[in-house]
Design a protein around this motif. Sequence first.
Motif, mmCIF file in Angstrom:
data_model
loop_
_atom_site.group_PDB
_atom_site.id
_atom_site.type_symbol
_atom_site.label_atom_id
_atom_site.label_comp_id
_atom_site.label_asym_id
_atom_site.label_seq_id
_atom_site.Cartn_x
_atom_site.Cartn_y
_atom_site.Cartn_z
ATOM 1 N N GLN A 70 -3.369 13.107 0.690
ATOM 2 C CA GLN A 70 -4.538 12.447 0.107
ATOM 3 C C GLN A 70 -5.006 11.270 0.934
ATOM 4 O O GLN A 70 -6.131 11.246 1.408
ATOM 5 C CB GLN A 70 -4.213 11.987 -1.327
ATOM 6 C CG GLN A 70 -4.146 13.124 -2.329
ATOM 7 C CD GLN A 70 -4.020 12.639 -3.755
ATOM 8 O OE1 GLN A 70 -2.935 12.315 -4.219
ATOM 9 N NE2 GLN A 70 -5.133 12.594 -4.456
ATOM 10 N N ILE A 89 -3.522 4.148 -0.723
ATOM 11 C CA ILE A 89 -4.113 3.384 -1.833
ATOM 12 C C ILE A 89 -3.541 1.970 -1.857
ATOM 13 O O ILE A 89 -2.412 1.727 -1.423
ATOM 14 C CB ILE A 89 -3.867 4.054 -3.197
ATOM 15 C CG1 ILE A 89 -2.358 4.215 -3.479
ATOM 16 C CG2 ILE A 89 -4.570 5.394 -3.279
ATOM 17 C CD1 ILE A 89 -2.043 4.678 -4.886
ATOM 18 N N TYR A 111 -7.368 11.821 -13.599
ATOM 19 C CA TYR A 111 -6.787 10.677 -12.909
ATOM 20 C C TYR A 111 -5.552 10.205 -13.674
ATOM 21 O O TYR A 111 -5.386 10.497 -14.867
ATOM 22 C CB TYR A 111 -7.792 9.530 -12.817
ATOM 23 C CG TYR A 111 -9.028 9.867 -12.020
ATOM 24 C CD1 TYR A 111 -9.108 9.557 -10.663
ATOM 25 C CD2 TYR A 111 -10.112 10.513 -12.616
ATOM 26 C CE1 TYR A 111 -10.244 9.875 -9.928
ATOM 27 C CE2 TYR A 111 -11.253 10.838 -11.874
ATOM 28 C CZ TYR A 111 -11.312 10.517 -10.535
ATOM 29 O OH TYR A 111 -12.424 10.834 -9.808
ATOM 30 N N GLN A 171 0.837 -1.184 0.000
ATOM 31 C CA GLN A 171 0.000 0.000 0.000
ATOM 32 C C GLN A 171 0.886 1.254 0.000
ATOM 33 O O GLN A 171 1.991 1.249 0.531
ATOM 34 C CB GLN A 171 -0.914 -0.004 1.230
ATOM 35 C CG GLN A 171 -1.895 -1.153 1.232
ATOM 36 C CD GLN A 171 -2.786 -1.174 2.463
ATOM 37 O OE1 GLN A 171 -2.578 -0.424 3.417
ATOM 38 N NE2 GLN A 171 -3.786 -2.048 2.459
ATOM 39 N N GLN A 225 -9.215 13.850 -0.902
ATOM 40 C CA GLN A 225 -8.738 13.029 0.214
ATOM 41 C C GLN A 225 -9.768 11.977 0.559
ATOM 42 O O GLN A 225 -10.939 12.082 0.200
ATOM 43 C CB GLN A 225 -8.439 13.909 1.428
ATOM 44 C CG GLN A 225 -7.364 14.955 1.177
ATOM 45 C CD GLN A 225 -7.084 15.811 2.413
ATOM 46 O OE1 GLN A 225 -7.655 15.590 3.492
ATOM 47 N NE2 GLN A 225 -6.217 16.799 2.268
ATOM 48 N N TRP A 226 -9.333 10.955 1.286
ATOM 49 C CA TRP A 226 -10.238 9.883 1.687
ATOM 50 C C TRP A 226 -9.744 9.251 2.988
ATOM 51 O O TRP A 226 -8.573 9.357 3.341
ATOM 52 C CB TRP A 226 -10.339 8.819 0.600
ATOM 53 C CG TRP A 226 -9.000 8.290 0.144
ATOM 54 C CD1 TRP A 226 -8.276 7.279 0.693
ATOM 55 C CD2 TRP A 226 -8.220 8.795 -0.940
ATOM 56 N NE1 TRP A 226 -7.100 7.105 0.029
ATOM 57 C CE2 TRP A 226 -7.041 8.017 -0.990
ATOM 58 C CE3 TRP A 226 -8.407 9.808 -1.882
ATOM 59 C CZ2 TRP A 226 -6.044 8.239 -1.941
ATOM 60 C CZ3 TRP A 226 -7.423 10.032 -2.828
ATOM 61 C CH2 TRP A 226 -6.260 9.245 -2.857
ATOM 62 N N GLU A 227 -10.660 8.613 3.661
ATOM 63 C CA GLU A 227 -10.339 7.858 4.869
ATOM 64 C C GLU A 227 -10.116 6.394 4.499
ATOM 65 O O GLU A 227 -10.644 5.898 3.510
ATOM 66 C CB GLU A 227 -11.479 7.959 5.886
ATOM 67 C CG GLU A 227 -11.769 9.376 6.374
ATOM 68 C CD GLU A 227 -10.639 9.935 7.228
ATOM 69 O OE1 GLU A 227 -9.909 9.122 7.840
ATOM 70 O OE2 GLU A 227 -10.488 11.172 7.258
ATOM 71 N N LYS A 247 -7.952 3.392 -0.184
ATOM 72 C CA LYS A 247 -8.673 3.531 -1.450
ATOM 73 C C LYS A 247 -8.221 2.426 -2.403
ATOM 74 O O LYS A 247 -7.031 2.180 -2.578
ATOM 75 C CB LYS A 247 -8.391 4.905 -2.070
ATOM 76 C CG LYS A 247 -9.104 5.160 -3.396
ATOM 77 C CD LYS A 247 -8.756 6.556 -3.922
ATOM 78 C CE LYS A 247 -9.393 6.840 -5.268
ATOM 79 N NZ LYS A 247 -10.872 6.880 -5.178
ATOM 80 N N ASN A 248 -9.182 1.780 -3.019
ATOM 81 C CA ASN A 248 -8.895 0.716 -3.979
ATOM 82 C C ASN A 248 -8.507 1.326 -5.325
ATOM 83 O O ASN A 248 -9.335 1.939 -5.995
ATOM 84 C CB ASN A 248 -10.142 -0.171 -4.140
ATOM 85 C CG ASN A 248 -9.900 -1.321 -5.092
ATOM 86 O OD1 ASN A 248 -8.753 -1.646 -5.402
ATOM 87 N ND2 ASN A 248 -10.968 -1.953 -5.551
ATOM 88 N N ALA A 249 -7.241 1.161 -5.722
ATOM 89 C CA ALA A 249 -6.743 1.735 -6.984
ATOM 90 C C ALA A 249 -6.471 0.605 -7.977
ATOM 91 O O ALA A 249 -5.341 0.393 -8.429
ATOM 92 C CB ALA A 249 -5.488 2.545 -6.740
#
Length: 609
Positions: free
Chosen positions: A28, A31, A123, A22, A72-74, A77-79
């Motif tokens: 951000q 991921i 992206y 990861q 941003q995210w908690e 994140k699936n990339a």
Amino acid sequence: MIRLIVLLLKLSIVLSAREPKQINLANQGTISGMYITRFRTKRIAAYLGIPYAQPPVDYRRFMAPEYTDLPQWEGVKNATMFAPDCMQNDTNPLNKHDELFMKLLDSQMEEPRKKEYSEDCLYLNVYVPDDFKVEGYPTLVWFHGGGFVRGSPNNINPFQLVLKQKVIFVSVAYRLNIFGFFSTLDNEAAGNFGLMDQVASLYWVKNNIASFGGDPENVCIFGHDAGAVSVGLHMVSAYSAGLFQKAIAMSGNVLSPDTVNIARKELSTVNKVASAFGCFRKPTYQLLDCLRRVNYQALLDIGEPLADWKPIVDSGFSNVTGSFLPDFPSKLFKDEVFTPVPLLTGYTNMESALIFDKGENEDSGISQREFDVMREEIILSDITVDNSSCFTNQHHIQDAVAFFYKPIPPTSNETILRKLFLDFYTDKVHGATTYQLAKHVSKQAPVYLYRFDLKPFSDVANEGVPDRIAVPHNFDLIFTFGMPHLALPEDLGKWDYRDKSISEIIMKMWTNFAWYSNPTNSGVIIDWDAFEAEKPGFFIIDRQNFTMSTPQTINLKAFEFWTDFYPKVVEIGTKCCKESYEDSSADPILTQRMIHSLITLYFILIVLS
């Protein structure tokens, strides 16, 4: 011995992992990616659909990308999925070379990729070698082609490039057509948003690539077609300075004719767009407020056909921010206003052959009349004279070009005339501009030029390409990205072993450049000399040999004609015309002097030829 055991243990752990490590992205979040695998033991890590700027929707439509305050995210994140491509019209017919190349790309996929489009499209994808590294990898940042109106970062598969050559590959989506290049010609919407998106992606790479194992001080921008033009524009833009250390531009040149728009010619475009959507033309903030409320699909369907969308010279549009492109690229390079980084650039020997191909039998050619008409139309596009009744000087310009490219001895053989026309067009649009760019950049940084003459040996790669055509637009990418190695298992045997071997060499040279600023620095026993004004040369890639150009393989005299002599003929010819148009009482002695100068230039051409 102990160190070797530890190294093997680490490698074993990595290969046994179900997913790559990861990655924590600056400002951000975290991921997770996935492995892309072939033949079980060969794999690379991929992190897909990573946002590098805020979505350019609603009030951010027709604005520079917001990349200082990133999404941003908690959690994690699936990339592992591609993001949708930027808005574009996929119902318009493709050029023949694009159609054939896309067909070849699709044939290498297990199932067709679903086409999805969105205005929320900023992206990028990151592909990373999956092995134990001893130093930071160089990073290739890929800007796709498509003439600034279409294209996708997801079409090219860099698996073989990343696996074998140990580089990180980043492919970037950027706004296209009206979404990326509409301008109100003032501070409200300066334009060039698609190029500013690319700049935002380079900032993201600079801030994050070390987390993937890359060296943020060894970034090579890399593009094909419009992506190659983008590379040239970043070299002259202050926005991009310091964000890359090398550049590769394939089959696209920032100095080619009509690369950029100018404000004077775009006034009508703003009026057309306002009228098409029932918006007030002025003040422009109201025009933009209106356009930002238009449905994105309607904006594409109605707005995209209204203009030839491309970058624009935006000098004077804003008194708040600097210009992305303050002048014509030709002027900026001439004045040495560019970032002097090592450059690798070139073109194929028949870039536009499929555009002009009539699709008839192998012996079909063009008549002398067709040759003359097509050549004259191309030259007329260079003569920007407002007075359409002024013919004489235009004829002198046409005569100069016709003289240089007329067959000697004369011939009515339509096959020969077809070849002469392709030589004329390739020299003017691709060869001369590449040569001119090298002359500018080589004063301050190493430049490596190539011409790609090597047609694949495999029938599967040549399907639809007539035998008489060598390497059309796109078909050098077959070797650059190792496509002979990427076929489905049942199709691997369709690729000739020679194409596989040659592809390995090409990939090695291109990535050598990314590693060392020299395409033959390591693992290649080939001489590729850097371009020098006193010793200009192209690296010729063909079936017989890889070698530096000779007078028999590259017509440098033609390049000098287009870059030095022809502009003088055009300048004098159009100046005479404009003076007689703008001031009918102009001094006749002055007019005679201008005509005398033109005639003198014409006779110089005869002597040179």
